[in-house]
Design a protein around this motif. Structure first.
Motif, mmCIF file in Angstrom:
data_model
loop_
_atom_site.group_PDB
_atom_site.id
_atom_site.type_symbol
_atom_site.label_atom_id
_atom_site.label_comp_id
_atom_site.label_asym_id
_atom_site.label_seq_id
_atom_site.Cartn_x
_atom_site.Cartn_y
_atom_site.Cartn_z
ATOM 1 N N LEU A 21 0.804 -1.219 0.000
ATOM 2 C CA LEU A 21 0.000 0.000 0.000
ATOM 3 C C LEU A 21 0.841 1.274 0.000
ATOM 4 C CD1 LEU A 21 -2.645 -1.021 2.716
ATOM 5 C CD2 LEU A 21 -2.870 -1.205 0.225
ATOM 6 N N LEU A 22 0.399 2.250 -0.803
ATOM 7 C CA LEU A 22 0.930 3.600 -0.703
ATOM 8 C C LEU A 22 0.379 4.227 0.578
ATOM 9 C CD1 LEU A 22 0.241 4.760 -4.376
ATOM 10 C CD2 LEU A 22 2.469 4.117 -3.438
ATOM 11 N N PRO A 23 1.016 5.288 1.091
ATOM 12 C CA PRO A 23 0.495 5.922 2.308
ATOM 13 C C PRO A 23 -0.968 6.315 2.193
ATOM 14 C CG PRO A 23 2.695 6.753 1.841
ATOM 15 C CD PRO A 23 2.293 5.900 0.673
ATOM 16 N N ARG A 24 -1.365 6.913 1.059
ATOM 17 C CA ARG A 24 -2.747 7.354 0.902
ATOM 18 C C ARG A 24 -3.704 6.173 0.876
ATOM 19 N NH1 ARG A 24 -1.646 9.069 -5.342
ATOM 20 N NH2 ARG A 24 -2.171 7.068 -6.334
ATOM 21 N N GLU A 25 -3.275 5.042 0.302
ATOM 22 C CA GLU A 25 -4.123 3.859 0.242
ATOM 23 C C GLU A 25 -4.313 3.252 1.624
ATOM 24 O OE1 GLU A 25 -2.932 2.323 -4.273
ATOM 25 O OE2 GLU A 25 -1.759 1.664 -2.532
ATOM 26 N N ALA A 26 -3.236 3.231 2.419
ATOM 27 C CA ALA A 26 -3.324 2.688 3.765
ATOM 28 C C ALA A 26 -4.266 3.529 4.627
ATOM 29 C CB ALA A 26 -1.941 2.626 4.393
ATOM 30 N N ARG A 27 -4.157 4.839 4.511
ATOM 31 C CA ARG A 27 -5.025 5.723 5.299
ATOM 32 C C ARG A 27 -6.475 5.602 4.848
ATOM 33 N NH1 ARG A 27 -0.385 9.472 4.421
ATOM 34 N NH2 ARG A 27 0.803 9.492 6.381
ATOM 35 N N VAL A 37 13.995 5.458 -0.453
ATOM 36 C CA VAL A 37 13.218 4.271 -0.097
ATOM 37 C C VAL A 37 12.243 4.683 0.989
ATOM 38 C CG1 VAL A 37 13.260 1.977 0.955
ATOM 39 C CG2 VAL A 37 15.001 2.609 -0.710
ATOM 40 N N ARG A 38 11.014 4.182 0.902
ATOM 41 C CA ARG A 38 9.975 4.556 1.865
ATOM 42 C C ARG A 38 9.264 3.307 2.379
ATOM 43 N NH1 ARG A 38 5.614 8.328 -0.702
ATOM 44 N NH2 ARG A 38 4.813 6.350 -1.528
ATOM 45 N N VAL A 39 8.998 3.295 3.658
ATOM 46 C CA VAL A 39 8.251 2.199 4.266
ATOM 47 C C VAL A 39 6.983 2.758 4.904
ATOM 48 C CG1 VAL A 39 9.560 2.371 6.424
ATOM 49 C CG2 VAL A 39 8.347 0.254 5.895
ATOM 50 N N VAL A 40 5.885 2.018 4.736
ATOM 51 C CA VAL A 40 4.594 2.388 5.318
ATOM 52 C C VAL A 40 4.195 1.261 6.270
ATOM 53 C CG1 VAL A 40 2.182 2.996 4.845
ATOM 54 C CG2 VAL A 40 3.966 3.534 3.149
ATOM 55 N N ALA A 41 3.949 1.603 7.536
ATOM 56 C CA ALA A 41 3.642 0.576 8.529
ATOM 57 C C ALA A 41 2.486 1.005 9.425
ATOM 58 C CB ALA A 41 4.874 0.283 9.381
ATOM 59 N N ARG A 42 1.806 0.041 10.010
ATOM 60 C CA ARG A 42 0.753 0.344 10.975
ATOM 61 C C ARG A 42 1.374 0.999 12.203
ATOM 62 N NH1 ARG A 42 -3.746 -4.340 11.667
ATOM 63 N NH2 ARG A 42 -4.030 -3.058 13.544
ATOM 64 N N ASN A 95 3.417 -1.786 14.037
ATOM 65 C CA ASN A 95 4.619 -1.697 13.192
ATOM 66 C C ASN A 95 4.619 -2.706 12.045
ATOM 67 O OD1 ASN A 95 5.620 0.431 14.647
ATOM 68 N ND2 ASN A 95 7.243 -0.727 15.693
ATOM 69 N N LEU A 96 3.462 -3.342 11.760
ATOM 70 C CA LEU A 96 3.367 -4.254 10.621
ATOM 71 C C LEU A 96 3.560 -3.474 9.329
ATOM 72 C CD1 LEU A 96 2.613 -7.157 9.583
ATOM 73 C CD2 LEU A 96 0.276 -6.283 9.355
ATOM 74 N N VAL A 97 4.437 -3.962 8.476
ATOM 75 C CA VAL A 97 4.717 -3.276 7.212
ATOM 76 C C VAL A 97 3.566 -3.487 6.240
ATOM 77 C CG1 VAL A 97 6.267 -3.121 5.227
ATOM 78 C CG2 VAL A 97 7.204 -3.472 7.518
ATOM 79 N N LEU A 98 2.997 -2.389 5.771
ATOM 80 C CA LEU A 98 1.879 -2.423 4.830
ATOM 81 C C LEU A 98 2.313 -2.146 3.401
ATOM 82 C CD1 LEU A 98 -0.715 -0.379 6.923
ATOM 83 C CD2 LEU A 98 -0.584 -2.866 6.707
ATOM 84 N N GLY A 99 3.390 -1.385 3.233
ATOM 85 C CA GLY A 99 3.829 -1.028 1.894
ATOM 86 C C GLY A 99 5.279 -0.608 1.876
ATOM 87 N N LEU A 100 5.918 -0.811 0.742
ATOM 88 C CA LEU A 100 7.308 -0.385 0.528
ATOM 89 C C LEU A 100 7.415 0.193 -0.864
ATOM 90 C CD1 LEU A 100 9.028 -3.480 2.116
ATOM 91 C CD2 LEU A 100 9.462 -1.129 2.849
ATOM 92 N N GLN A 101 8.035 1.362 -0.974
ATOM 93 C CA GLN A 101 8.221 2.014 -2.268
ATOM 94 C C GLN A 101 9.638 2.570 -2.367
ATOM 95 O OE1 GLN A 101 5.372 3.617 -0.336
ATOM 96 N NE2 GLN A 101 4.269 1.755 -0.885
ATOM 97 N N ALA A 102 10.089 2.748 -3.591
ATOM 98 C CA ALA A 102 11.383 3.381 -3.823
ATOM 99 C C ALA A 102 11.375 4.041 -5.186
ATOM 100 C CB ALA A 102 12.522 2.365 -3.736
ATOM 101 N N VAL A 103 12.144 5.099 -5.306
ATOM 102 C CA VAL A 103 12.400 5.729 -6.593
ATOM 103 C C VAL A 103 13.897 6.012 -6.655
ATOM 104 C CG1 VAL A 103 11.794 8.016 -5.650
ATOM 105 C CG2 VAL A 103 11.871 7.677 -8.123
ATOM 106 N N GLY A 104 14.519 5.628 -7.751
ATOM 107 C CA GLY A 104 15.958 5.800 -7.872
ATOM 108 C C GLY A 104 16.535 4.898 -8.941
ATOM 109 N N SER A 105 17.810 5.017 -9.161
ATOM 110 C CA SER A 105 18.495 4.201 -10.158
ATOM 111 C C SER A 105 18.489 2.736 -9.722
ATOM 112 C CB SER A 105 19.932 4.709 -10.318
ATOM 113 O OG SER A 105 20.651 3.915 -11.224
ATOM 114 N N VAL A 106 18.150 1.845 -10.631
ATOM 115 C CA VAL A 106 18.128 0.383 -10.463
ATOM 116 C C VAL A 106 17.393 -0.091 -9.215
ATOM 117 C CG1 VAL A 106 20.202 0.036 -11.844
ATOM 118 C CG2 VAL A 106 20.438 0.243 -9.374
ATOM 119 N N VAL A 107 16.413 0.663 -8.713
ATOM 120 C CA VAL A 107 15.673 0.215 -7.528
ATOM 121 C C VAL A 107 14.743 -0.945 -7.842
ATOM 122 C CG1 VAL A 107 15.796 2.423 -6.316
ATOM 123 C CG2 VAL A 107 13.877 1.969 -7.864
ATOM 124 N N SER A 108 14.551 -1.241 -9.126
ATOM 125 C CA SER A 108 13.724 -2.402 -9.476
ATOM 126 C C SER A 108 14.250 -3.671 -8.821
ATOM 127 C CB SER A 108 13.671 -2.579 -10.992
ATOM 128 O OG SER A 108 14.979 -2.690 -11.534
#
Length: 464
Positions: A360-366, A395-400, A404-417
């Motif tokens: 989940l993105l932050p907005r989706e989790a909320r 890198v970004r982590v979204v958690a309850r 502290n349960l991880v709900l989502g993880l995102q990243a933007v950057g070179s070779v972050v795939s």
């Protein structure tokens, strides 16, 4: 021609179809797969693989040009490079040929019978296939529909002439001097950025207020910043009306009124539609969800013994989702107890820089009612990113907030795939911030930013 009778018939040899057939063959199921073109489907032949080959070639050329122009700070100097697009496409085609040949080999190894031709349903258990040697009838106990998808065509910009889809864009033998991309989603931006690096003058026209509208603004900002640096013009809240009277420009309507944008080629990349019409599918009277075939948690359609997987079943239209569905269905047909219980399906946008998102993105989790903690760690504070001149992003982590349960993880950057597997595994295994923060991450790597983001969410990041 003698009829073929089998236990399992798979229609379509894309990522979902061929994985389903291979797994079924491994499990000893008498399996036949039908494909109208080459095995591998859109992803392997005219999508994921060839586009990433073109993107890599463009990145290599662009990096070399920067060295030639003295714009890099590593002290490397080279002669001015040039591009032979025909040679690049030939190299790309070679990769595709090897991979499609590999798929054929895997199917044969699993003892799957391959029938080349276009299938048409007679009923829910029988299809007729027009092959080079005549009509072939195939009867099966179970059928899997894996027919994939096609590029969406706009009524105002039908494909043909200078208006092309991603399929034609990946086969161009000459570089267009002016390329307009209609659609600022991941397909449009990936290909638009690649052609800009190859030397085309690129303009992107997007109907919404932001390119890559499926992501939030924080993830998209580094990408839009790089688009500006590349000289790519972006029109948002703009609608492509059609071709000009002379046919050499795209007419666009936006906040600034109507204007004509000259173009040698116009790439329409506004999405894909399921290949769920034709081939007699409409005669089966299968339940639908909009244009897609409706399925349950075992990929069963409304008709007994008929399954559907991949793009024909809806979003997300991703090869790895289709593969997972195909494997699951094969095991269900073999009598195993399986159901779709995936917590997340990672998505990747191979732009410059790349974007990866799992969960989940932050907005989706909320929006789902969670109170969340968000931890974000910039690559400007990551040593490995700095050594690769790719420190733009985070890198970004979204958690309850409560567990502290991880709900989502995102990243933007070179070779972050390449972080996508770690992101997905963390969510699938129910990781908490303490799990990620307490795991030793190798130094120096970009993956350290994942650990630091988790620590940041807990209030004690070490390197910022």
């Amino acid at each position: 021609m003698k009829e073929i009778v089998c236990k399992l018939l798979v229609i379509g040899a894309g990522p979902g179809g061929y994985v389903c057939a291979i797994r079924a063959g491994q499990l000893g199921i008498d399996t036949v797969i039908v494909e109208a073109s080459r095995p591998g489907g859109t992803c392997l032949t005219v999508g994921c693989i060839p586009s990433k080959a073109l993107i890599h070639a463009a990145e290599t050329l662009d990096a070399t040009r920067q060295m030639a122009n003295g714009k890099n700070t590593m002290g490397i100097r080279v002669e001015a490079p040039s591009i032979d697009l025909s040679g690049t496409i030939g190299w790309k085609d070679g990769i595709v040929d090897r991979l499609t040949g590999g798929v054929v080999g895997l199917l044969q190894k699993a003892r799957v019978k391959i029938v080349s031709g276009r299938a048409r349903f007679r009923d829910g258990k029988t299809v007729e296939v027009e092959t080079e040697t005549g009509q072939q009838i195939i009867r099966a106990e179970t059928v899997v529909i894996a027919t994939g998808s096609d590029p969406v065509e706009l009524a105002a910009l039908p494909f043909g002439g200078r208006v092309i889809s991603s399929t034609e864009a990946l086969s161009l033998r000459e570089l267009p001097s002016k390329l307009i991309v209609v659609g600022g989603g991941y397909i449009g931006l990936e290909l638009g950025t690649a052609f800009a690096k190859l030397g085309s003058e690129v303009t992107v026209v997007e109907a919404t207020e932001q390119v890559l509208p499926i992501y939030d603004a924080d993830l998209v900002k580094p990408v839009t910043r790089r688009l500006v640096e590349r000289g790519i013009k972006v029109f948002t809240n703009a609608k492509a009306v059609g071709l000009s009277d002379k046919g050499d420009a795209l007419v666009v309507e936006g906040s600034g009124g109507r204007q004509e944008l000259p173009a040698e080629q116009i790439l329409v990349a506004v999405g894909r539609r399921p290949r769920s019409v034709g081939s007699g599918l409409e005669d089966l009277d299968l339940d639908r969800s909009g244009p897609y075939l409706r399925i349950d948690d075992r990929c069963r359609t409304s008709m007994r013994g008929v399954y559907a997987i991949g793009d024909v079943t809806g979003e997300p239209m991703l090869a790895h989702r289709a593969m997972a569905q195909g494997e699951m269905v094969a095991e269900i047909v073999a009598g195993r107890k399986r159901a779709w219980d995936k917590r997340c399906i990672p998505s990747i946008c191979f732009t410059d820089p790349e974007i990866v998102s799992a969960g989940l993105l932050p907005r989706e989790a909320r929006a789902l009612g969670y109170e969340v903690k968000v931890g974000q760690f910039p690559f400007t504070a990551n040593g490995r990113a700095m050594t690769m001149q790719g420190e733009d992003g985070f890198v970004r982590v979204v958690a309850r907030a409560d567990t502290n349960l991880v709900l989502g993880l995102q990243a933007v950057g070179s070779v972050v795939s390449e972080l996508s597997a770690a992101f997905s595994m963390a969510i699938e295994m129910g990781a908490r911030l303490e799990d990620i923060g307490g795991t030793i991450h190798a130094h120096p790597t970009r993956s350290e930013a994942l650990q630091e983001a988790a620590l940041k969410a807990m209030g004690h990041a070490l390197h910022i």
